[in-house]
Motif scaffolding. Structure first.
Motif, PDB file in Angstrom:
ATOM      1  N   PHE A 177       4.736   3.396   0.458  1.00 22.60           N
ATOM      2  CA  PHE A 177       4.127   4.075  -0.667  1.00 22.60           C
ATOM      3  C   PHE A 177       2.624   4.175  -0.445  1.00 22.60           C
ATOM      4  N   LEU A 178       2.007   5.078  -1.184  1.00 20.96           N
ATOM      5  CA  LEU A 178       0.554   5.119  -1.201  1.00 20.96           C
ATOM      6  C   LEU A 178       0.074   3.788  -1.764  1.00 20.96           C
ATOM      7  N   PRO A 179      -0.749   3.050  -1.010  1.00 22.79           N
ATOM      8  CA  PRO A 179      -1.159   1.727  -1.479  1.00 22.79           C
ATOM      9  C   PRO A 179      -1.904   1.823  -2.806  1.00 22.79           C
ATOM     10  N   LYS A 180      -1.821   0.751  -3.584  1.00 26.29           N
ATOM     11  CA  LYS A 180      -2.547   0.730  -4.866  1.00 26.29           C
ATOM     12  C   LYS A 180      -3.732  -0.207  -4.722  1.00 26.29           C
ATOM     13  N   ILE A 201      -9.183   1.339  -2.046  1.00 22.95           N
ATOM     14  CA  ILE A 201      -9.379   2.580  -1.294  1.00 22.95           C
ATOM     15  C   ILE A 201      -8.576   3.715  -1.899  1.00 22.95           C
ATOM     16  N   HIS A 202      -7.349   3.399  -2.280  1.00 21.28           N
ATOM     17  CA  HIS A 202      -6.436   4.492  -2.631  1.00 21.28           C
ATOM     18  C   HIS A 202      -6.267   4.722  -4.121  1.00 21.28           C
ATOM     19  N   LYS A 209      -1.695  18.196  -4.020  1.00 17.89           N
ATOM     20  CA  LYS A 209      -2.429  18.966  -3.016  1.00 17.89           C
ATOM     21  C   LYS A 209      -3.903  18.602  -3.010  1.00 17.89           C
ATOM     22  N   GLU A 210      -4.481  18.429  -4.197  1.00 14.50           N
ATOM     23  CA  GLU A 210      -5.880  18.038  -4.294  1.00 14.50           C
ATOM     24  C   GLU A 210      -6.076  16.647  -3.722  1.00 14.50           C
ATOM     25  N   ALA A 211      -5.199  15.715  -4.108  1.00 13.81           N
ATOM     26  CA  ALA A 211      -5.329  14.326  -3.682  1.00 13.81           C
ATOM     27  C   ALA A 211      -5.261  14.210  -2.164  1.00 13.81           C
ATOM     28  N   GLU A 212      -4.427  15.032  -1.560  1.00  7.72           N
ATOM     29  CA  GLU A 212      -4.193  14.905  -0.126  1.00  7.72           C
ATOM     30  C   GLU A 212      -5.364  15.364   0.723  1.00  7.72           C
ATOM     31  N   LYS A 213      -6.273  16.115   0.134  1.00 12.04           N
ATOM     32  CA  LYS A 213      -7.348  16.697   0.930  1.00 12.04           C
ATOM     33  C   LYS A 213      -8.165  15.639   1.653  1.00 12.04           C
ATOM     34  N   SER A 214      -8.306  14.457   1.054  1.00 10.50           N
ATOM     35  CA  SER A 214      -9.181  13.438   1.637  1.00 10.50           C
ATOM     36  C   SER A 214      -8.470  12.503   2.592  1.00 10.50           C
TER      37      SER A 214
END
Ligand code: HEC
Ligand code: HEC
Length: 88
Positions: free
Chosen positions: A37-40, A43-44, A54-59
């Motif tokens: 999973f995307l870590p909580k 950083i994340h 889509k916005e979140a993935e840009k970075s």
């Protein structure tokens, strides 16, 4: 209705049922639920707050690129849409 057309209809229905089961099986298989999973963490955490995937993935690739602080594993699958596989 003749017996013949009844049989045809039954076959069609069975056909649709089989296709339906196949699709469900496919969806349950992919993406693999063992994908991390995307870590909580610090950083994340910001990316959990951004509603649009889509916005979140840009970075993501700022850090998760070959030259970033946390490069992806060599055998990483195609990586266009991080959050489809690494769920939040
Ligand atoms: C500021 C740099 C940075 C950004 C931006 C970033 N990451 Fe990370 N990521 C890291 C670092 C460092 C680690 C390893 C340490 C950790 O787990 O926090 C990591 C770890 C991970 C892991 C592995 C977790 C595990 O269980 O092993 C995943 C998955 C991940 N990031 C996905 C993402 C996704 C998806 C995005 C974009 C939404 C993203 N990261 C954005 C730095 C970043
Ligand atoms: C098609 C699904 C998929 C997509 C899209 C995807 N990943 Fe992964 N990712 C995986 C799988 C599966 C692994 C485990 C690979 C392995 O064990 O070799 C992985 C591993 C990782 C890891 C290593 C830590 C861990 O948990 O094993 C990081 C970091 C990571 N991905 C970040 C990203 C980022 C950032 C993106 C977007 C740029 C992304 N991933 C897109 C499926 C995906």
């Amino acid at each position: 209705m003749t017996n013949h057309s009844k049989n045809k209809k039954l076959l069609l229905n069975i056909g649709f049922a089989v296709i339906g089961i196949a699709i469900v099986a496919f969806l349950l298989n992919a993406p693999d639920e063992t994908t991390s999973f995307l870590p909580k963490d610090e950083i994340h955490i910001a990316f959990h707050a951004i509603e649009s995937k889509k916005e979140a993935e840009k970075s993501c690739i700022d850090c998760h690129s070959e030259t970033g602080v946390a490069p992806l594993p060599e055998k990483h699958p195609p990586k266009y849409r991080c959050l489809f596989c690494h769920k939040r």
